[in-house]
Structure formats: structure tokens, C-alpha cells
Motif scaffolding. Structure first.
Motif, PDB file in Angstrom:
ATOM      1  N   UNK A 295      -1.105  -7.164  -3.871  1.00 53.73           N
ATOM      2  CA  UNK A 295      -1.457  -6.869  -5.252  1.00 53.73           C
ATOM      3  C   UNK A 295      -1.067  -5.451  -5.620  1.00 53.73           C
ATOM      4  N   UNK A 296      -1.115  -4.592  -4.646  1.00 52.76           N
ATOM      5  CA  UNK A 296      -0.813  -3.185  -4.896  1.00 52.76           C
ATOM      6  C   UNK A 296       0.024  -2.622  -3.760  1.00 52.76           C
ATOM      7  N   UNK A 297       0.984  -1.809  -4.131  1.00 59.74           N
ATOM      8  CA  UNK A 297       1.770  -1.084  -3.135  1.00 59.74           C
ATOM      9  C   UNK A 297       1.702   0.404  -3.449  1.00 59.74           C
ATOM     10  N   UNK A 298       1.769   1.183  -2.415  1.00 59.00           N
ATOM     11  CA  UNK A 298       1.668   2.629  -2.556  1.00 59.00           C
ATOM     12  C   UNK A 298       2.903   3.280  -1.939  1.00 59.00           C
ATOM     13  N   UNK A 299       3.277   4.406  -2.494  1.00 55.20           N
ATOM     14  CA  UNK A 299       4.372   5.199  -1.937  1.00 55.20           C
ATOM     15  C   UNK A 299       3.844   6.573  -1.565  1.00 55.20           C
ATOM     16  N   UNK A 300       4.140   6.958  -0.324  1.00 53.25           N
ATOM     17  CA  UNK A 300       3.709   8.243   0.195  1.00 53.25           C
ATOM     18  C   UNK A 300       4.937   9.046   0.610  1.00 53.25           C
ATOM     19  N   UNK A 301       4.719  10.339   0.662  1.00 53.81           N
ATOM     20  CA  UNK A 301       5.746  11.241   1.173  1.00 53.81           C
ATOM     21  C   UNK A 301       5.093  12.079   2.267  1.00 53.81           C
ATOM     22  N   UNK A 302       5.795  12.244   3.362  1.00 55.48           N
ATOM     23  CA  UNK A 302       5.252  13.001   4.473  1.00 55.48           C
ATOM     24  C   UNK A 302       6.235  14.067   4.894  1.00 55.48           C
ATOM     25  N   UNK A 303       5.797  15.305   4.834  1.00 58.16           N
ATOM     26  CA  UNK A 303       6.604  16.413   5.304  1.00 58.16           C
ATOM     27  C   UNK A 303       6.334  16.608   6.789  1.00 58.16           C
ATOM     28  N   UNK A 304       7.283  17.257   7.494  1.00 57.75           N
ATOM     29  CA  UNK A 304       7.105  17.439   8.942  1.00 57.75           C
ATOM     30  C   UNK A 304       5.767  18.060   9.294  1.00 57.75           C
ATOM     31  N   UNK A 305       5.097  17.434  10.232  1.00 56.82           N
ATOM     32  CA  UNK A 305       3.830  17.926  10.755  1.00 56.82           C
ATOM     33  C   UNK A 305       2.759  18.061   9.674  1.00 56.82           C
TER      34      UNK A 305
ATOM     35  N   UNK B 240       7.922  -8.022  -7.760  1.00 55.42           N
ATOM     36  CA  UNK B 240       7.247  -9.231  -7.294  1.00 55.42           C
ATOM     37  C   UNK B 240       6.082  -8.830  -6.406  1.00 55.42           C
ATOM     38  N   UNK B 241       5.308  -9.813  -5.983  1.00 58.00           N
ATOM     39  CA  UNK B 241       4.145  -9.528  -5.146  1.00 58.00           C
ATOM     40  C   UNK B 241       4.526  -9.184  -3.713  1.00 58.00           C
TER      41      UNK B 241
ATOM     42  N   UNK C 156      -4.110  -5.906  -0.474  1.00 55.21           N
ATOM     43  CA  UNK C 156      -4.512  -7.031  -1.309  1.00 55.21           C
ATOM     44  C   UNK C 156      -5.960  -6.840  -1.725  1.00 55.21           C
ATOM     45  N   UNK C 157      -6.338  -7.545  -2.743  1.00 51.18           N
ATOM     46  CA  UNK C 157      -7.731  -7.544  -3.164  1.00 51.18           C
ATOM     47  C   UNK C 157      -8.268  -8.960  -3.000  1.00 51.18           C
ATOM     48  N   UNK C 158      -9.494  -9.063  -2.536  1.00 53.80           N
ATOM     49  CA  UNK C 158     -10.049 -10.397  -2.389  1.00 53.80           C
ATOM     50  C   UNK C 158     -10.569 -10.891  -3.739  1.00 53.80           C
ATOM     51  N   UNK C 159     -11.145 -12.083  -3.725  1.00 54.03           N
ATOM     52  CA  UNK C 159     -11.545 -12.693  -4.988  1.00 54.03           C
ATOM     53  C   UNK C 159     -12.619 -11.876  -5.703  1.00 54.03           C
ATOM     54  N   UNK C 160     -13.394 -11.114  -4.936  1.00 51.92           N
ATOM     55  CA  UNK C 160     -14.438 -10.296  -5.553  1.00 51.92           C
ATOM     56  C   UNK C 160     -13.894  -8.981  -6.072  1.00 51.92           C
ATOM     57  N   UNK C 161     -12.601  -8.742  -5.815  1.00 51.81           N
ATOM     58  CA  UNK C 161     -12.004  -7.507  -6.311  1.00 51.81           C
ATOM     59  C   UNK C 161     -12.071  -6.352  -5.347  1.00 51.81           C
TER      60      UNK C 161
END
Lengths: 113, 119
Positions: free
Chosen positions: B31-41, B73-74, B98-103
Motif C-alpha cells: 500500500x505504501x512504499x518509502x524511499x530513503x537515502x543513506x550517506x556513508x556511516x 502499481x501496488x 502494507x496495512x491490514x483491514x483495520x488500517x
């Protein structure tokens, strides 16, 4: 501001000895708590989580974590460390009713033979 | 279960070019995707939250015109770094949940990361 603190940049432990990686948090309400491990040039692998219930949570690879509400801590533990446990460990908090994770700065665990 | 893949695993590009990174949930619908950025250490810095079929929500300080996110898309979200410069070089990690039916949201499952080097 909501935050997660991992006070130790690095933890060194001899193989076979118990290990503890510390985590404290500052979040309003009752958060969900997580531990992830990251190996070099890899994404994060889920170790365990605390949602509710028993304060001692058991996870993957023999790790466990103890939730302490009064101290707002969620320390990661393992009774007997392995050299293969050497990696970067992240504590994360998800405030209630949100899908975002707040990560600590990470603790590098080094297990020596 | 709950496997997330990223492609490519590493990319080298010239300054000024655009680079697209794909994030796929292989065995579940996210349902949701996240994007992260990671710098060294350093820790992971959340860049944006992406929900299927809607515009991404960017964190403060992240340039939405620089980092284009599409969640068509999902099971697929893409991050395009437009007109990349050397300071955009970093390790980019996606996650899906993902989120379940209760949110209530389940834990995030992370991809293996993409190392971007801009020359």
C-alpha cells in the motif's frame, strides 16, 4: 521532537559473550519499536518488533529485545555473540497511527573471535 | 515472504544525466512504499512516502523536482534522480509496507539498496 538515540557508535564483544546494543526513544503515545540489521552494501533486514504485550520480544538469529516503558528504552540483546553477528544495527520507532519510521543513527557491532 | 527488490543494485552515471531506480514488492501488494537515502556511516534519511496512484509526499528539504517518484502499481515504485550531480551520489534504499483491514501498518520490508555514483 520525536527521536531515537543509539548512544554507542560501536560495540565490541568477544564471541560467545552476551551482547547489548542500546536504544532509547522520545515519542509521544505508544510507539511501535523495531530493530533492523544491515550488512555492508545491503538493505536492512528485519530482526524483531514490539507492538504490545510481553516486554521481552524474541526475534531472528537468536536476538531479543526488552521494552522498558518507564525508561523509554528498547535494548537489543543476545546471550552469546557470533562473529557473523558483526554488522550495523538500527533501532527504529514508528509513532502510533503513522506509517513512517524514525531511525537511530546506528550502532556497529564488532564480534571478535 | 515479503521480499522487496531494487534495480539496479549499482549505477554510475555522468553529471547531468537522469537515473531511474525501481523498487518492487515481489510477493505482496504494498500500500505504501518509502524511499530513503543513506550517506556513508550514517542513518537512513526518509526522502518521501509513496502511495499507489497518488502523488508522493516529500520530507522537508527534499527537492521533489529533483527526485521524481512514481508509484504506478501496488508492486512498483520508481525514483528518478533528474540531472544528477556528484552530490547526489549515495545509497538509495526503498521499503514497502502494507496495512491490514483495520488500517494498522505492518513492518516495513526493505530492498537491498542501489548505490548511485555520479561522476
Amino acid at each position: 521532537a520525536q527521536s531515537v538515540a543509539q548512544p554507542e557508535d560501536q560495540v565490541n564483544v568477544a564471541e560467545g559473550n552476551p551482547l547489548t546494543v542500546k536504544c532509547t526513544y522520545s515519542v509521544s503515545g505508544n510507539p511501535y519499536l523495531f530493530w533492523y540489521v544491515q550488512y555492508p552494501n545491503r538493505g536492512l533486514q528485519f530482526l524483531l518488533k514490539y507492538i504490545t504485550g510481553d516486554n521481552l520480544v524474541k526475534g531472528s538469529y537468536g536476538f531479543e529485545a526488552e521494552f522498558n516503558k518507564s525508561q523509554t528504552s528498547f535494548h537489543l540483546k543476545k546471550p552469546s555473540a557470533l562473529v557473523s553477528d558483526s554488522a550495523l544495527y538500527f533501532c527504529a520507532v514508528r509513532p502510533f497511527n503513522t506509517d513512517k519510521l524514525i531511525f537511530g543513527t546506528g550502532t556497529r557491532l564488532q564480534v571478535f573471535p | 515472504g515479503a521480499v522487496v527488490s531494487q534495480h539496479p543494485s549499482w549505477v554510475i552515471c555522468k553529471s547531468g544525466t537522469s537515473v531511474k531506480i525501481e523498487c518492487r514488492s515481489l510477493d505482496f501488494q504494498a500500500t505504501t512504499m518509502f524511499w530513503y537515502r543513506q550517506f556513508p556511516k550514517q542513518s537512513l534519511m526518509l526522502m518521501a512516502t509513496s502511495n499507489e496512484g497518488s502523488k508522493a509526499t516529500y520530507e522537508q528539504g527534499v527537492e521533489k523536482d529533483k527526485f521524481l517518484i512514481n508509484h504506478a502499481s501496488l508492486t512498483l515504485s520508481t525514483l528518478t534522480v533528474t540531472s544528477a550531480h556528484p552530490e547526489d551520489s549515495s545509497f538509495y534504499i526503498c521499503s514497502a509496507t502494507t496495512a491490514d483491514l483495520a488500517g494498522y501498518y505492518n513492518e516495513q520490508f526493505f530492498g537491498p539498496g542501489t548505490r548511485l555514483t555520479v561522476l
